[in-house]
Design a protein around this motif. Structure first.
Motif, short mmCIF file in Angstrom:
data_model
loop_
_atom_site.label_atom_id
_atom_site.label_comp_id
_atom_site.label_asym_id
_atom_site.label_seq_id
_atom_site.Cartn_x
_atom_site.Cartn_y
_atom_site.Cartn_z
N GLY A 19 -12.51 -18.49 73.28
CA GLY A 19 -13.43 -17.64 74.00
C GLY A 19 -12.72 -16.62 74.88
O GLY A 19 -13.12 -15.45 74.96
N ARG B 120 -20.92 -15.18 69.88
CA ARG B 120 -20.55 -15.87 71.13
C ARG B 120 -21.28 -17.21 71.24
O ARG B 120 -20.71 -18.19 71.75
CB ARG B 120 -20.87 -14.98 72.33
N ILE C 222 -11.23 -24.39 72.08
CA ILE C 222 -12.48 -23.61 72.05
C ILE C 222 -12.57 -22.64 73.22
O ILE C 222 -12.82 -21.44 73.03
CB ILE C 222 -13.69 -24.54 71.96
N THR D 135 -19.79 -20.51 69.98
CA THR D 135 -18.84 -21.23 70.83
C THR D 135 -19.47 -22.49 71.41
O THR D 135 -18.82 -23.54 71.50
CB THR D 135 -18.36 -20.31 71.97
#
Length: 317
Positions: free
Chosen positions: A113, A72, A109, A75
């Motif tokens: 996510g 994560r 992006i 990102t």
């Protein structure tokens, strides 16, 4: 634009920033593979938080939480690079196409996510996981286009090869995308689900693997055809090199795929194969770009004026 001087450092480093963004989007495939292959897909069991009480991983989540949370965090690296590329594109004179492409990369992006969050909330539904991967492929495409457009002009694209070769290039790209898409389906039918309790797509792994292998043979055949054809028509050396590199990468990727299948999918080879999928698509895009060029936009020539006869008075302005 009064803020343009602030953007000039980003403009000076725009090409390496764009390349870094492209590489980071390929790396995202690898970190995603690490999450799935270590059964860490639910290491952070909720989204956008990692746990109901924390946005970050906790000691109780163990190594699985660290791996998922680390994926994560990537990102934010991608977002930072996208913002830097956007600022650099803004500082380029009259390059609206670059600005648009940088915005597309940036918007992709958060979309990635969100899809990743849906993946967690659906307990690693294999079709959503596959969509997560295909979105990475789309991001690689846009990031590659942005990187290559930096060194191009703004004129209309001009073909460097005959029309049949352009059609063959598009067909090869379509076959490459089909190989990647069916590979995603194969992954959804296999044992590496990201969590021991996650469902599979229910398809027969042997059957979809055979379809995948057939498409790989088709792709290699098309890639060899375009390589030989480019040599036959004395195409630019860059195009011949790009096609040859695509064939080499495909052969290496195919070898990894066959070995992993017959050795019952060891995680190291599966991770290498997923990285290879991103590299094959990168090489495919390189072939497409090598078949055309985009020259600098030429300024219109001034209108011709008819000279006045000798002795004729010049009209007053």
């Amino acid at each position: 634009m009064k803020f343009e001087p602030l953007f000039r450092p980003f403009a000076a480093a725009l090409r390496p920033l764009a390349l870094a963004s492209l590489i980071a989007n390929v790396v995202l495939i690898v970190t995603g593979a690490a999450v799935r292959l270590t059964d860490s897909g639910l290491g952070c069991p909720t989204w956008p938080k990692c746990t109901d009480a924390s946005y970050t991983t906790t000691a109780a989540m163990g190594v699985h939480g660290m791996i998922e949370f680390g994926n994560r965090l990537l990102t934010f690296v991608l977002a930072g690079l996208a913002i830097a590329c956007f600022l650099g594109a803004l500082a380029q004179p009259r390059r609206r196409s670059l600005v648009r492409l940088s915005i597309a990369v940036g918007l992709g992006i958060p979309m990635q996510g969100v899809v990743g969050g849906i993946t967690v909330l659906t307990n690693l539904n294999p079709w959503v996981v596959g969509l997560h991967f295909l979105l990475s492929v789309a991001l690689i495409t846009v990031a590659y286009a942005f990187w290559r457009r930096i060194d191009e002009g703004d004129g209309a694209p001009r073909s460097l090869v005959p029309a049949p070769l352009r059609a063959l290039g598009r067909l090869t790209a379509l076959a490459s995308l089909a190989v990647v898409a069916v590979g995603v389906v194969v992954t959804g039918s296999g044992p590496h689900s990201g969590d021991r309790g996650a469902k599979r797509n229910g398809l027969d792994p042997a059957a979809v693997s055979q379809v995948h292998a057939d498409l790989v043979f088709l792709l290699i055949g098309l890639s060899l055809a375009i390589w030989f054809a480019l040599r036959a028509v004395a195409a630019p050396a860059a195009a011949i090199r790009a096609a040859g590199m695509l064939v080499v990468i495909e052969l290496a990727q195919g070898l990894i795929g066959f070995v992993q299948y017959f050795t019952h999918l060891p995680v190291v080879l599966v991770a290498a194969h997923m990285l290879g999928a991103g590299v094959v698509w990168w090489a495919t895009l390189a072939v497409l770009w090598s078949l055309r060029e985009r020259p600098a936009r030429t300024a219109p020539e001034p209108a011709a004026t008819t000279p006045l006869p000798a002795g004729e008075p010049v009209p007053a302005a």
